[in-house]
Design a protein around this motif. Structure first.
Motif, PDB file in Angstrom:
ATOM      1  N   LEU A   1       0.828  -1.207   0.000  1.00  0.00           N
ATOM      2  CA  LEU A   1       0.000   0.000   0.000  1.00  0.00           C
ATOM      3  C   LEU A   1       0.863   1.258   0.000  1.00  0.00           C
ATOM      4  N   VAL A   2       1.935   1.258   0.808  1.00  0.00           N
ATOM      5  CA  VAL A   2       2.834   2.421   0.826  1.00  0.00           C
ATOM      6  C   VAL A   2       3.410   2.671  -0.565  1.00  0.00           C
ATOM      7  N   ALA A   3       3.864   1.603  -1.213  1.00  0.00           N
ATOM      8  CA  ALA A   3       4.443   1.766  -2.551  1.00  0.00           C
ATOM      9  C   ALA A   3       3.420   2.309  -3.534  1.00  0.00           C
ATOM     10  N   LEU A   4       2.180   1.826  -3.458  1.00  0.00           N
ATOM     11  CA  LEU A   4       1.145   2.309  -4.371  1.00  0.00           C
ATOM     12  C   LEU A   4       0.781   3.768  -4.082  1.00  0.00           C
ATOM     13  N   LEU A   5       0.722   4.121  -2.809  1.00  0.00           N
ATOM     14  CA  LEU A   5       0.412   5.507  -2.458  1.00  0.00           C
ATOM     15  C   LEU A   5       1.512   6.454  -2.934  1.00  0.00           C
TER      16      LEU A   5
ATOM     17  N   ASP B   1      -0.179   6.966  -9.988  1.00  0.00           N
ATOM     18  CA  ASP B   1      -0.590   6.495 -11.308  1.00  0.00           C
ATOM     19  C   ASP B   1      -0.773   4.978 -11.318  1.00  0.00           C
ATOM     20  N   GLN B   2       0.117   4.268 -10.610  1.00  0.00           N
ATOM     21  CA  GLN B   2      -0.006   2.811 -10.536  1.00  0.00           C
ATOM     22  C   GLN B   2      -1.178   2.411  -9.639  1.00  0.00           C
ATOM     23  N   LEU B   3      -1.420   3.174  -8.583  1.00  0.00           N
ATOM     24  CA  LEU B   3      -2.581   2.912  -7.731  1.00  0.00           C
ATOM     25  C   LEU B   3      -3.874   3.056  -8.534  1.00  0.00           C
ATOM     26  N   ALA B   4      -3.956   4.087  -9.347  1.00  0.00           N
ATOM     27  CA  ALA B   4      -5.141   4.295 -10.173  1.00  0.00           C
ATOM     28  C   ALA B   4      -5.332   3.132 -11.144  1.00  0.00           C
ATOM     29  N   ALA B   5      -4.231   2.634 -11.691  1.00  0.00           N
ATOM     30  CA  ALA B   5      -4.322   1.508 -12.626  1.00  0.00           C
ATOM     31  C   ALA B   5      -4.853   0.255 -11.943  1.00  0.00           C
ATOM     32  N   VAL B   6      -4.410   0.009 -10.700  1.00  0.00           N
ATOM     33  CA  VAL B   6      -4.866  -1.171  -9.965  1.00  0.00           C
ATOM     34  C   VAL B   6      -6.344  -1.035  -9.589  1.00  0.00           C
ATOM     35  N   ARG B   7      -6.745   0.173  -9.216  1.00  0.00           N
ATOM     36  CA  ARG B   7      -8.157   0.393  -8.902  1.00  0.00           C
ATOM     37  C   ARG B   7      -9.037   0.147 -10.121  1.00  0.00           C
ATOM     38  N   ALA B   8      -8.521   0.465 -11.279  1.00  0.00           N
ATOM     39  CA  ALA B   8      -9.292   0.279 -12.507  1.00  0.00           C
ATOM     40  C   ALA B   8      -9.265  -1.162 -12.997  1.00  0.00           C
ATOM     41  N   ASP B   9      -8.261  -1.939 -12.594  1.00  0.00           N
ATOM     42  CA  ASP B   9      -8.107  -3.303 -13.100  1.00  0.00           C
ATOM     43  C   ASP B   9      -7.523  -4.189 -12.006  1.00  0.00           C
ATOM     44  N   SER B  10      -8.386  -4.932 -11.315  1.00  0.00           N
ATOM     45  CA  SER B  10      -7.913  -5.805 -10.229  1.00  0.00           C
ATOM     46  C   SER B  10      -7.041  -6.940 -10.743  1.00  0.00           C
ATOM     47  N   GLY B  11      -7.052  -7.167 -12.055  1.00  0.00           N
ATOM     48  CA  GLY B  11      -6.172  -8.178 -12.618  1.00  0.00           C
ATOM     49  C   GLY B  11      -4.702  -7.845 -12.472  1.00  0.00           C
ATOM     50  N   LEU B  12      -4.397  -6.605 -12.070  1.00  0.00           N
ATOM     51  CA  LEU B  12      -3.007  -6.196 -11.852  1.00  0.00           C
ATOM     52  C   LEU B  12      -2.481  -6.584 -10.469  1.00  0.00           C
ATOM     53  N   ILE B  13      -3.357  -7.104  -9.621  1.00  0.00           N
ATOM     54  CA  ILE B  13      -2.940  -7.406  -8.244  1.00  0.00           C
ATOM     55  C   ILE B  13      -1.772  -8.393  -8.187  1.00  0.00           C
TER      56      ILE B  13
ATOM     57  N   PHE C   1       9.791   1.303  -8.187  1.00  0.00           N
ATOM     58  CA  PHE C   1       8.633   0.417  -8.067  1.00  0.00           C
ATOM     59  C   PHE C   1       7.844   0.493  -9.364  1.00  0.00           C
ATOM     60  N   ASP C   2       7.690  -0.648 -10.042  1.00  0.00           N
ATOM     61  CA  ASP C   2       7.050  -0.648 -11.358  1.00  0.00           C
ATOM     62  C   ASP C   2       6.283  -1.954 -11.532  1.00  0.00           C
ATOM     63  N   ILE C   3       4.937  -1.880 -11.414  1.00  0.00           N
ATOM     64  CA  ILE C   3       4.132  -3.096 -11.522  1.00  0.00           C
ATOM     65  C   ILE C   3       4.039  -3.584 -12.967  1.00  0.00           C
ATOM     66  N   GLY C   4       4.528  -2.790 -13.913  1.00  0.00           N
ATOM     67  CA  GLY C   4       4.578  -3.228 -15.297  1.00  0.00           C
ATOM     68  C   GLY C   4       5.923  -3.810 -15.674  1.00  0.00           C
TER      69      GLY C   4
ATOM     70  N   PRO D   1      -5.413 -13.232  -9.691  1.00  0.00           N
ATOM     71  CA  PRO D   1      -6.013 -12.002 -10.198  1.00  0.00           C
ATOM     72  C   PRO D   1      -7.288 -11.579  -9.489  1.00  0.00           C
ATOM     73  N   SER D   2      -8.074 -12.537  -9.027  1.00  0.00           N
ATOM     74  CA  SER D   2      -9.370 -12.156  -8.463  1.00  0.00           C
ATOM     75  C   SER D   2      -9.309 -11.778  -7.006  1.00  0.00           C
TER      76      SER D   2
END
Length: 387
Positions: free
Chosen positions: A274-278, A282-294, A353-356, A383-384
């Motif tokens: 959570l700290v890294a996403l906060l 931009d990456q936090l927004a991407a995860v909120r839009a697509d839970s498949g990124l978890i 930190f780069d989830i991509g 993913p779910s």
């Protein structure tokens, strides 16, 4: 910082190497990566003094860390050097913690070398089948929902206290078949083991918590032996391989590893992610839009700021050469998976930190080799999952 007498008895060969010591200050606990980056740049292996005064050999570079984790001369049986390191009786409280922890957890698979490790793995791995792990998904989701529902409309809350510290205990206790009325004892034990021991009084509280946990688990084993449930303890009691079963001490150690090895890393991973996403909206927004990124969030957090920091402990059974440095027999070693996961020789821009990210090397957040984590298939990586 001078070598402590306890460390010197643990690693008698270190006296001759004290001139090369690197002392790690209190800031290392809060953020170890600047020191790890510096040490990795300077060389693959260093003798360091940890903030608690203990001296260890630290392996820093990815290739050397991989080889060290595969080297059976670096033992997982950390208790091998304990007796020679203990001060004379009566044991001071902090030494009592070391001894009691070894007594409680020493027969767990994660703390044994072959052939004992191989025997236990045959018996235990069936308890962590894909079916059982997959079956945890609904439990995790239900527990997560309950924790967040309990927050109501609170405008702000402490995620670590209200969710990260509670969710792993809830799931672990359900997995083991611990009645909801008894989870407080497990929470107490988990909260003190591995935590900072400020003084002798705190050390004695840890020993008392370990004693209470040990006694409770043995009572629970007796109850499941008499009346099996659909839980992990009952399955482990029934497990048989090559005509052998787990002893009671092995069962107790296994339950301890499930608790202590599952609680703190899971709680830290939730907070670190959570700290890294906060810090990267931009990456936090991407995860909120697509839970498949978890799953990508989990994998990258394990690499970028995983819960096992600075790394995995080993005990040298004989002289071991790594990266041109000889680690003497009888020494304690930290194989720094945290440093390896930021080795620029293997990871482009490793401090980002780069989830991509495309994983260009083996991430070591779950270990490697013989002792690769049996819980690495946990449904939180799917993913779910929303936990």
């Amino acid at each position: 910082m001078p070598m402590t007498s306890l460390a010197q008895r643990c690693c008698p060969h270190l006296a001759a190497a004290s001139a090369t010591d690197h002392t790690l200050g209190p800031d290392f606990v809060q953020d170890p990566f600047p020191a790890l980056d510096r040490l990795r740049t300077e060389g693959p292996v260093h003798l360091v003094t940890l903030p608690n005064g203990a001296e260890r050999w630290l392996v820093t570079r990815h290739d050397d860390v991989l080889r060290a984790l595969e080297d059976l001369r670096l033992s997982n049986e950390l208790g091998r050097g304990l007796q020679q390191s203990l001060p004379p009786e009566p044991l001071p409280p902090r030494a009592q913690v070391s001894l009691r922890t070894t007594q409680l957890l020493g027969r767990a698979m994660a703390n044994l070398d072959p052939p004992d490790h191989d025997r236990l793995r045959k018996l235990i791995v069936r308890g962590f089948s894909a079916k059982r792990v997959e079956g945890l998904r609904d439990r995790i989701q239900r527990s997560t929902d309950e924790l967040f529902d309990a927050l109501g409309d609170a405008p702000e809350f402490d995620l670590v206290e209200t969710v990260a510290n509670r969710l792993p205990i809830t799931v672990i206790c359900e997995l083991l078949g611990v009645p909801a009325t008894d989870t407080a004892l497990f929470r107490t034990a988990a909260s003190v083991v591995g935590g900072h021991i400020a003084d002798d009084e705190a050390a004695l509280r840890v020993v008392a918590a370990l004693d209470a946990f040990d006694a409770y688990v043995r009572e629970l084993i007796d109850a499941r032996r008499a009346t099996p449930w659909a839980d992990l303890i009952s399955d482990l009691l029934a497990a048989e391989a090559d005509g052998e079963r787990l002893t009671e001490d092995e069962l107790v150690s296994m339950v301890g590893i499930v608790l202590f090895g599952g609680y703190e890393p899971s709680a830290q991973l939730i907070g670190n992610a959570l700290v890294a996403l906060l810090q990267h909206p931009d990456q936090l927004a991407a995860v909120r839009a697509d839970s498949g990124l978890i799953p990508a969030v989990i994998e990258e957090t394990m690499r970028y700021d995983g819960p096992v920091t600075p790394g995995l402990s080993r005990y040298a059974l004989e002289d071991v050469e790594i990266g041109g440095t000889t680690i003497p027999k009888g020494s304690y070693v930290i194989v720094s998976t945290a440093s390896a996961n930021r080795d620029p020789e293997h990871w482009p821009d490793p401090a980002t930190f780069d989830i991509g990210r495309s994983f260009t090397a083996r991430s070591l957040g779950f270990g490697h080799g013989l002792h690769y984590c049996v819980g690495a298939r946990a449904p939180a990586r799917s993913p779910s999952s929303t936990s």
